[in-house]
Design an enzyme around this catalytic site. Structure first.
Site, PDB file in Angstrom:
ATOM      1  N   GLY A 311     -39.221 -48.276 -78.433  1.00  0.00           N
ATOM      2  CA  GLY A 311     -39.062 -49.451 -79.283  1.00  0.00           C
ATOM      3  C   GLY A 311     -37.728 -49.396 -79.999  1.00  0.00           C
ATOM      4  N   GLY A 313     -35.586 -51.919 -82.202  1.00  0.00           N
ATOM      5  CA  GLY A 313     -35.481 -53.232 -82.844  1.00  0.00           C
ATOM      6  C   GLY A 313     -36.739 -54.077 -82.741  1.00  0.00           C
ATOM      7  N   GLY A 315     -39.670 -53.508 -84.403  1.00  0.00           N
ATOM      8  CA  GLY A 315     -40.499 -53.478 -85.617  1.00  0.00           C
ATOM      9  C   GLY A 315     -40.371 -54.740 -86.467  1.00  0.00           C
ATOM     10  N   CYS A 318     -37.418 -54.733 -88.776  1.00  0.00           N
ATOM     11  CA  CYS A 318     -36.158 -54.304 -88.158  1.00  0.00           C
ATOM     12  C   CYS A 318     -35.171 -55.453 -88.057  1.00  0.00           C
ATOM     13  CB  CYS A 318     -36.392 -53.842 -86.721  1.00  0.00           C
ATOM     14  SG  CYS A 318     -37.522 -52.488 -86.600  1.00  0.00           S
ATOM     15  N   ASP A 351     -43.883 -48.325 -79.981  1.00  0.00           N
ATOM     16  CA  ASP A 351     -43.651 -48.326 -81.425  1.00  0.00           C
ATOM     17  C   ASP A 351     -43.001 -49.627 -81.896  1.00  0.00           C
ATOM     18  OD1 ASP A 351     -43.058 -47.766 -84.043  1.00  0.00           O
ATOM     19  OD2 ASP A 351     -41.397 -46.408 -83.579  1.00  0.00           O
ATOM     20  N   GLY A 400     -38.103 -51.358 -94.025  1.00  0.00           N
ATOM     21  CA  GLY A 400     -37.547 -50.568 -92.938  1.00  0.00           C
ATOM     22  C   GLY A 400     -36.990 -49.283 -93.507  1.00  0.00           C
ATOM     23  N   GLU A 494     -50.221 -73.474 -76.971  1.00  0.00           N
ATOM     24  CA  GLU A 494     -51.630 -73.686 -76.635  1.00  0.00           C
ATOM     25  C   GLU A 494     -52.480 -72.473 -77.041  1.00  0.00           C
ATOM     26  OE1 GLU A 494     -53.450 -75.475 -72.641  1.00  0.00           O
ATOM     27  OE2 GLU A 494     -53.024 -73.342 -72.475  1.00  0.00           O
ATOM     28  N   SER A 495     -51.860 -71.269 -77.001  1.00  0.00           N
ATOM     29  CA  SER A 495     -52.603 -70.051 -77.354  1.00  0.00           C
ATOM     30  C   SER A 495     -52.977 -70.020 -78.835  1.00  0.00           C
ATOM     31  CB  SER A 495     -51.766 -68.802 -77.059  1.00  0.00           C
ATOM     32  OG  SER A 495     -51.442 -68.727 -75.705  1.00  0.00           O
TER      33      SER A 495
HETATM   34  P1  XMP Z   1     -44.113 -52.581 -87.186  1.00  0.00           P
HETATM   35  O1  XMP Z   1     -43.789 -53.820 -86.420  1.00  0.00           O
HETATM   36  O2  XMP Z   1     -45.441 -52.009 -86.789  1.00  0.00           O
HETATM   37  O3  XMP Z   1     -42.998 -51.532 -86.735  1.00  0.00           O
HETATM   38  O4  XMP Z   1     -43.975 -52.758 -88.656  1.00  0.00           O
HETATM   39  C1  XMP Z   1     -42.937 -50.219 -87.216  1.00  0.00           C
HETATM   40  C2  XMP Z   1     -41.750 -49.488 -86.613  1.00  0.00           C
HETATM   41  O5  XMP Z   1     -40.516 -50.076 -87.001  1.00  0.00           O
HETATM   42  C3  XMP Z   1     -39.481 -49.098 -86.862  1.00  0.00           C
HETATM   43  N1  XMP Z   1     -38.652 -49.114 -88.076  1.00  0.00           N
HETATM   44  C4  XMP Z   1     -37.397 -49.615 -88.121  1.00  0.00           C
HETATM   45  N2  XMP Z   1     -36.621 -50.162 -87.155  1.00  0.00           N
HETATM   46  N3  XMP Z   1     -34.918 -50.559 -88.763  1.00  0.00           N
HETATM   47  C5  XMP Z   1     -35.368 -50.618 -87.469  1.00  0.00           C
HETATM   48  O6  XMP Z   1     -34.635 -51.121 -86.588  1.00  0.00           O
HETATM   49  C6  XMP Z   1     -35.648 -50.011 -89.778  1.00  0.00           C
HETATM   50  O7  XMP Z   1     -35.212 -49.981 -90.926  1.00  0.00           O
HETATM   51  C7  XMP Z   1     -36.951 -49.517 -89.445  1.00  0.00           C
HETATM   52  N4  XMP Z   1     -37.936 -48.909 -90.171  1.00  0.00           N
HETATM   53  C8  XMP Z   1     -38.965 -48.693 -89.311  1.00  0.00           C
HETATM   54  C9  XMP Z   1     -40.150 -47.768 -86.681  1.00  0.00           C
HETATM   55  O8  XMP Z   1     -39.997 -47.413 -85.317  1.00  0.00           O
HETATM   56  C10 XMP Z   1     -41.594 -48.058 -87.063  1.00  0.00           C
HETATM   57  O9  XMP Z   1     -42.519 -47.189 -86.489  1.00  0.00           O
END
Ligand code: XMP
Length: 503
Positions: A311, A313, A315, A318, A351, A400, A494-495
């Site tokens: 993963g 970008g 999140g 992110c 992730d 983040g 539609e979803s």
């Molecule tokens: P979700 O969507 O579940 O994602 O909130 C969690 C994941 O986001 C990542 N993460 C970051 N990615 N900048 C980023 O580009 C950030 O500041 C940041 N902080 C967290 C990380 O992989 C986490 O598990």
């Protein structure tokens, strides 16, 4: 001549690949023999050596996973990864807390010498949040036990503990060979809650508690190690004290280490994997990332990683893709990386970007063994941080780990000036260490959702239904049967609920 030469060139957009993410695809419903969610198993692996009964990993973010979250997630069958944005000794204490929460036998129960005062016992009970302290002599022999009940009405804190403890002569004890079933029977027969274990010389060698036995019944799917302790992971970086951190976390028997860097397909990450494996041995379970390409996954596997975190970008908090222009839409990233992990004995953790149970099902079909979840768990009781109010609604803050807010706090902690830096406004950022800092994450609020158990159970319930739509009773069948269909923006519309006004 020139024309011939130019004809050989290809444009950067020729053969350009398409990247898809969760909302770009749906799973095609398949013939199913699943008649109840009970028929479905969500058992998976964090790494080849660590089984999980639900494929959920809570993210190593400072607004998501500390000990409380890790305990809840592990009890539900997943695993939590304690974040690394705290002092080494604090992270070690967090891991130890999870490992001590439950076990078949507590091998090192909290003890105090028989010379202690009543106040010492009370202090230790409060500090460690336990309901009983064993009293031992200088040579380790069991002398008695004090429980919170013994302390209830005692005002005098200076008298010797011997005055209030239940003395050895009145204690029921057992040997280390006692099985959990035997211990249960002894505790039931004698109406006791704690069973100290002693060796032939009457030296204390362990403790079994009724609470631990009951917990096993209450959380049958819990993710536990061979000693019956909840499993937990912890994140480390690739610079500074990372090797010392890895060693100290390994010492307190952390179950997995997560090498946590934004761009994991890098020399730094590869060297760190090799160093950790060399220092701590091949047995240490090491998750590495984040990557988003097949080659990225291959290179980390070659370096020795046991699991690949995918993963870049993706999140919710992110902004990496906006700030850097780099990233791969998550379903494509998972699918590409799974070409490297498949049949390699290395697992894949998807992730970031999970917004609902449907996204989990899609991530698993694309090739993930589990999903890491951040913001969805950030608004719960177990996530660090306070509830904030906006009008009549309750929220919690998430951010983040590469956001300006997180960086300010990390810097303040390093310098011990928390107050000053936390109160800087973004427009005031003349601070030399911040002026050049380019955030790749944002700070945000998420609705408060109560206990994390509800969130996890809704996600797992939805996943099980999703498996049923794919005609799958296991995650292996899900991966085999699952078939994606690409949809259009109109299909997505539609979803979602449409042509109605939601209440
Ligand atoms: P979700 O969507 O579940 O994602 O909130 C969690 C994941 O986001 C990542 N993460 C970051 N990615 N900048 C980023 O580009 C950030 O500041 C940041 N902080 C967290 C990380 O992989 C986490 O598990």
């Amino acid at each position: 001549m020139i024309g011939d030469k130019l004809a050989q060139y290809t444009g950067k957009l020729d053969h350009v690949k398409t990247g898809l993410t969760f909302d770009d695809v749906l799973l095609v419903p398949k013939y199913s023999e699943v008649s109840s969610r009970r028929d479905v198993s969500t058992t998976s692996k964090l790494t080849e050596k660590i089984g999980i009964s639900v494929p959920i990993v809570s993210a190593n973010m400072d607004t998501v996973t500390e000990a409380d979250m890790a305990i809840t997630v592990a009890r539900e069958g997943g695993i939590g990864i304690i974040h690394r944005f705290m002092a080494l000794e604090d992270q070690v204490a967090q891991v130890s807390r999870v490992k001590r929460t439950e076990s078949i036998v507590i091998e090192n129960p909290y003890t105090l010498p028989d010379s202690s005062a009543i106040g010492d016992v009370r202090d230790l009970m409060n500090e460690k949040n336990v309901g009983g302290i064993l009293i031992i002599s200088k040579d380790g022999k069991l002398k008695g036990i004090v429980t919170s009940r013994d302390l209830r009405f005692v005002e005098d804190q200076h008298s010797a503990v011997a005055q209030i403890m239940t003395k050895r002569s009145d204690l029921i004890v057992a040997s280390k060979k006692t099985t959990p079933e035997e211990a249960k029977e002894i505790m039931q027969r004698n109406k006791i809650e704690k069973l100290p274990l002693v060796d032939a010389g009457d030296r204390l060698v362990g403790l079994i508690t009724a609470k631990d036995i009951l917990k096993r019944k209450q959380f049958p799917k819990a993710c536990k190690d061979s000693k019956g302790r909840l499993r937990v992971g912890a994140a480390i970086g690739v610079k500074g004290d990372y090797l010392e951190r890895a060693e100290k976390l390994h010492k307190v028997e952390v179950d997995a280490l997560v090498l946590d860097i934004a761009h994991g397909h890098s020399l730094h990450a590869i060297e760190a994997i090799k160093k950790i494996k060399k220092t701590l041995g091949r047995e240490i379970q090491l998750i590495a990332g984040n990557v988003a390409t097949r080659q990225g996954a291959i290179d980390l596997i070659k370096a020795g990683a046991d699991s690949i975190k995918v993963g870049v970008g993706s999140g919710s908090i992110c902004i990496t893709r906006i700030v850097t222009g780099s990233g791969v839409p998550q379903v494509t990233a998972i699918s590409e990386c799974s070409l490297a992990t498949r049949d390699s004995g290395v697992t894949l953790i998807a992730d970031g970007g999970i917004r609902n149970s449907g996204d989990i099902t899609k991530a698993l079909v694309a090739g993930a063994d589990s999903v890491m979840i951040g913001s969805l768990l950030a608004g719960t009781d177990e996530s660090p941080g306070e509830i904030v109010y906006r009008g009549n609604f309750r929220y919690k803050v998430t951010r983040g780990m590469a956001s300006m807010s997180a960086r300010k706090q990390q810097l303040a902690k390093e310098r011990g000036t928390r107050h000053e830096i936390n109160h800087m406004r973004s427009s005031d950022e003349q601070e030399p260490d911040l002026i050049d800092y380019v955030p790749e994450g944002v700070e945000a609020i998420v609705p408060y959702k109560g206990g994390a158990v509800n969130v996890i159970r809704q996600l797992v319930g939805g996943l099980k239904s999703g498996m049923s739509y794919c005609g799958a009773k296991t995650l292996t069948e899900l991966r085999t049967n699952g078939e994606f269909m690409r949809i259009t923006d109109v299909g997505l519309k539609e979803s979602l609920p449409h042509d109605v006004e939601e209440l």
